[in-house]
Design an enzyme around this catalytic site. Structure first.
Site, PDB file in Angstrom:
ATOM      1  CG  ASP A 132      -1.800   1.121   1.399  1.00  0.00           C
ATOM      2  OD1 ASP A 132      -1.800   2.002   0.530  1.00  0.00           O
ATOM      3  OD2 ASP A 132      -2.553   1.142   2.396  1.00  0.00           O
ATOM      4  CE1 TYR A 138      -8.128  10.930  -9.116  1.00  0.00           C
ATOM      5  CE2 TYR A 138      -8.915  12.691 -10.538  1.00  0.00           C
ATOM      6  CZ  TYR A 138      -8.014  11.682 -10.280  1.00  0.00           C
ATOM      7  OH  TYR A 138      -7.002  11.420 -11.161  1.00  0.00           O
ATOM      8  CB  VAL A 186     -15.173   9.185 -22.924  1.00  0.00           C
ATOM      9  CG1 VAL A 186     -14.127  10.145 -23.466  1.00  0.00           C
ATOM     10  CG2 VAL A 186     -16.334   9.117 -23.891  1.00  0.00           C
TER      11      VAL A 186
HETATM   12  N1  LIG Z   1      -6.161   8.100 -16.757  1.00  0.00           N
HETATM   13  C1  LIG Z   1      -6.339   9.411 -16.764  1.00  0.00           C
HETATM   14  O1  LIG Z   1      -6.984   9.970 -17.693  1.00  0.00           O
HETATM   15  C2  LIG Z   1      -5.777  10.272 -15.655  1.00  0.00           C
HETATM   16  C3  LIG Z   1      -5.982  11.660 -15.721  1.00  0.00           C
HETATM   17  C4  LIG Z   1      -5.454  12.447 -14.704  1.00  0.00           C
HETATM   18  C5  LIG Z   1      -4.716  11.890 -13.683  1.00  0.00           C
HETATM   19  N2  LIG Z   1      -4.539  10.539 -13.632  1.00  0.00           N
HETATM   20  C6  LIG Z   1      -3.730  10.008 -12.527  1.00  0.00           C
HETATM   21  O2  LIG Z   1      -2.703   9.201 -13.090  1.00  0.00           O
HETATM   22  C7  LIG Z   1      -2.326   8.169 -12.162  1.00  0.00           C
HETATM   23  C8  LIG Z   1      -2.423   6.813 -12.847  1.00  0.00           C
HETATM   24  O3  LIG Z   1      -3.772   6.627 -13.274  1.00  0.00           O
HETATM   25  P1  LIG Z   1      -4.203   5.427 -14.232  1.00  0.00           P
HETATM   26  O4  LIG Z   1      -5.201   5.972 -15.177  1.00  0.00           O
HETATM   27  O5  LIG Z   1      -3.000   4.739 -14.752  1.00  0.00           O
HETATM   28  O6  LIG Z   1      -5.004   4.511 -13.193  1.00  0.00           O
HETATM   29  P2  LIG Z   1      -4.775   2.968 -12.813  1.00  0.00           P
HETATM   30  O7  LIG Z   1      -5.888   2.630 -11.867  1.00  0.00           O
HETATM   31  O8  LIG Z   1      -4.612   2.139 -14.034  1.00  0.00           O
HETATM   32  O9  LIG Z   1      -3.390   3.018 -12.045  1.00  0.00           O
HETATM   33  C9  LIG Z   1      -3.278   3.266 -10.660  1.00  0.00           C
HETATM   34  C10 LIG Z   1      -2.309   2.260 -10.086  1.00  0.00           C
HETATM   35  O10 LIG Z   1      -2.165   2.533  -8.686  1.00  0.00           O
HETATM   36  C11 LIG Z   1      -2.308   1.296  -7.966  1.00  0.00           C
HETATM   37  N3  LIG Z   1      -2.826   1.636  -6.631  1.00  0.00           N
HETATM   38  C12 LIG Z   1      -4.069   2.078  -6.323  1.00  0.00           C
HETATM   39  N4  LIG Z   1      -4.181   2.241  -4.998  1.00  0.00           N
HETATM   40  C13 LIG Z   1      -2.975   1.899  -4.464  1.00  0.00           C
HETATM   41  C14 LIG Z   1      -2.477   1.842  -3.131  1.00  0.00           C
HETATM   42  N5  LIG Z   1      -3.230   2.166  -2.073  1.00  0.00           N
HETATM   43  N6  LIG Z   1      -1.193   1.445  -2.947  1.00  0.00           N
HETATM   44  C15 LIG Z   1      -0.411   1.088  -4.007  1.00  0.00           C
HETATM   45  N7  LIG Z   1      -0.846   1.115  -5.289  1.00  0.00           N
HETATM   46  C16 LIG Z   1      -2.116   1.517  -5.503  1.00  0.00           C
HETATM   47  C17 LIG Z   1      -3.253   0.449  -8.787  1.00  0.00           C
HETATM   48  O11 LIG Z   1      -3.165  -0.933  -8.527  1.00  0.00           O
HETATM   49  C18 LIG Z   1      -2.812   0.813 -10.209  1.00  0.00           C
HETATM   50  O12 LIG Z   1      -1.766  -0.031 -10.643  1.00  0.00           O
HETATM   51  C19 LIG Z   1      -3.261   8.332 -10.971  1.00  0.00           C
HETATM   52  O13 LIG Z   1      -2.604   9.095  -9.986  1.00  0.00           O
HETATM   53  C20 LIG Z   1      -4.426   9.103 -11.538  1.00  0.00           C
HETATM   54  O14 LIG Z   1      -5.117   9.815 -10.539  1.00  0.00           O
HETATM   55  C21 LIG Z   1      -5.055   9.715 -14.593  1.00  0.00           C
END
Ligand SMILES: NC(=O)c1ccc[n+]([C@@H]2O[C@H](COP(=O)([O-])OP(=O)(O)OC[C@H]3O[C@@H](n4cnc5c(N)ncnc54)[C@H](O)[C@@H]3O)[C@@H](O)[C@H]2O)c1
Length: 317
Positions: free
Chosen positions: A52, A139, A183
């Site tokens: 975590d 968020y 989306v």
């Molecule tokens: N996808 C988007 O469009 C987008 C846009 C803006 C910001 N983000 C940010 O980018 C980052 C990655 O997002 P993503 O789209 O790849 O999402 P994702 O859910 O695919 O990746 C998040 C990762 O964090 C891990 N995780 C979650 N909670 C955890 C914890 N408590 N301890 C350890 N690991 C943990 C998950 O297992 C996963 O591998 C995030 O911080 C997200 O908020 C994403």
């Protein structure tokens, strides 16, 4: 060559960043609790610590001998954060403070992930790093909190950081079956299954879609731009695309004419979300290299290969 810790490295964006770092000859360790990420997304040469991100002891161990940390672990779903306000706060903000704290002990620079969600109801166009942040979700509020604590990390603890605000990220690896998916991946998934695309609202809401490998490049470049000033960078293209235009483009590229249905607008849905890439360009030398058409093609091809289906002719063009 350097050794990096990537939190959330098994996730959608994190796994692309890990691949980019490996391709650059770096060594990578990943810390991930595998809640949404998958072990299979990272190659066997990568050390994986299943833990975590709010676990300080695990962070201390994971940060030993690294030159920098990319912090992406988070509950990335706005809806899930709304449902579990306090629980998501623990991961998204407390987890980030734990990363800063562990990094400050060793003065390990941190590139962390904020989000365009910090802009919330801001109506300025384009949205810039200087636009006042007015988040409208738990968020977005926690992501803004990460930025404020990065400022504290620099001022009080002398920790160099850089924060990235990704806009709408899409590309291979994003799970179209997840209700929290972006989306693009939802639409691509529905089109390839011959299902109806449902647009919430009139479809004129505008987004800034950025291809996942471009976002990974912003992260990597930002490691060279860390400072105790806690600079923040929008990861965006600056190109507006309406959701209706997006649906039409996906249908054109896939060679399928899907039914399009309209449903009630989602509460709090932002009308215009287009970023200004100027700061990332001038300070990090970054500009997006994959246009929407090419990025969508690659996404459709990836989806077809995942399903074992032949790639649709139009997508190959
Ligand atoms: N996808 C988007 O469009 C987008 C846009 C803006 C910001 N983000 C940010 O980018 C980052 C990655 O997002 P993503 O789209 O790849 O999402 P994702 O859910 O695919 O990746 C998040 C990762 O964090 C891990 N995780 C979650 N909670 C955890 C914890 N408590 N301890 C350890 N690991 C943990 C998950 O297992 C996963 O591998 C995030 O911080 C997200 O908020 C994403």
């Amino acid at each position: 060559m350097s050794k990096y810790l990537v939190t959330g490295g098994c996730g959608f964006i994190g796994s692309h960043l890990v691949n980019l770092l490996l391709a650059g000859g770096h060594t990578v360790r990943v810390l991930d609790d595998l809640s949404t990420g998958r072990r299979e997304t990272i190659s066997s040469g990568v050390e994986l610590v299943v833990a975590d991100v709010a676990d300080r002891a695990a962070l201390d161990t994971a940060m030993r001998d690294v030159d920098g940390c990319f912090h992406l672990a988070a509950i990335a779903s706005v809806e899930q954060c709304t449902r579990d306000w306090a629980g998501s706060h623990r991961v998204n903000l407390t987890g980030t403070i734990a990363v800063f704290e562990a990094a400050a002990v060793r003065r390990i620079p941190v590139v962390y992930t904020s989000s365009a969600a910090v802009f919330g109801s801001a109506s300025e166009r384009p949205l810039r790093e200087t636009t006042p942040a007015t988040p409208i979700s738990a968020y977005g509020a926690d992501k803004l909190g990460c930025e404020l604590h990065a400022r504290v990390a620099g001022l009080v603890y002398d920790l160099p950081t850089a924060g990235i605000r990704p806009f709408n990220v899409y590309g291979p690896g994003q799970d179209p079956r997840s209700p929290y998916s972006g989306v693009i991946s939802l639409f691509c998934g529905l089109v390839s299954e011959g299902k109806t695309l449902t647009i919430n609202g009139d479809g004129q809401q505008v987004r800034d879609f950025i291809y996942v490998d471009d976002v990974a490049r912003v992260f990597a470049a930002a490691m060279g731009g860390v400072s105790t000033d806690a600079r923040i960078y929008c990861a965006c293209t600056g190109h507006p695309t309406s959701v209706l235009e997006l649906a039409k483009l996906i249908s054109e590229l896939s060679g399928v004419a899907p039914k399009i249905a309209f449903a009630e607008a989602r509460r709090g849905d932002v009308r215009n979300s287009v970023g200004d890439p100027a700061r990332a360009r001038s300070e990090l030398g970054f500009s997006a290299s994959v246009d929407l058409r090419s990025g969508l093609r690659r996404t459709l091809e990836w989806m077809a290969s995942e399903r074992g289906a032949p790639v649709m002719a139009a997508a190959r063009r």
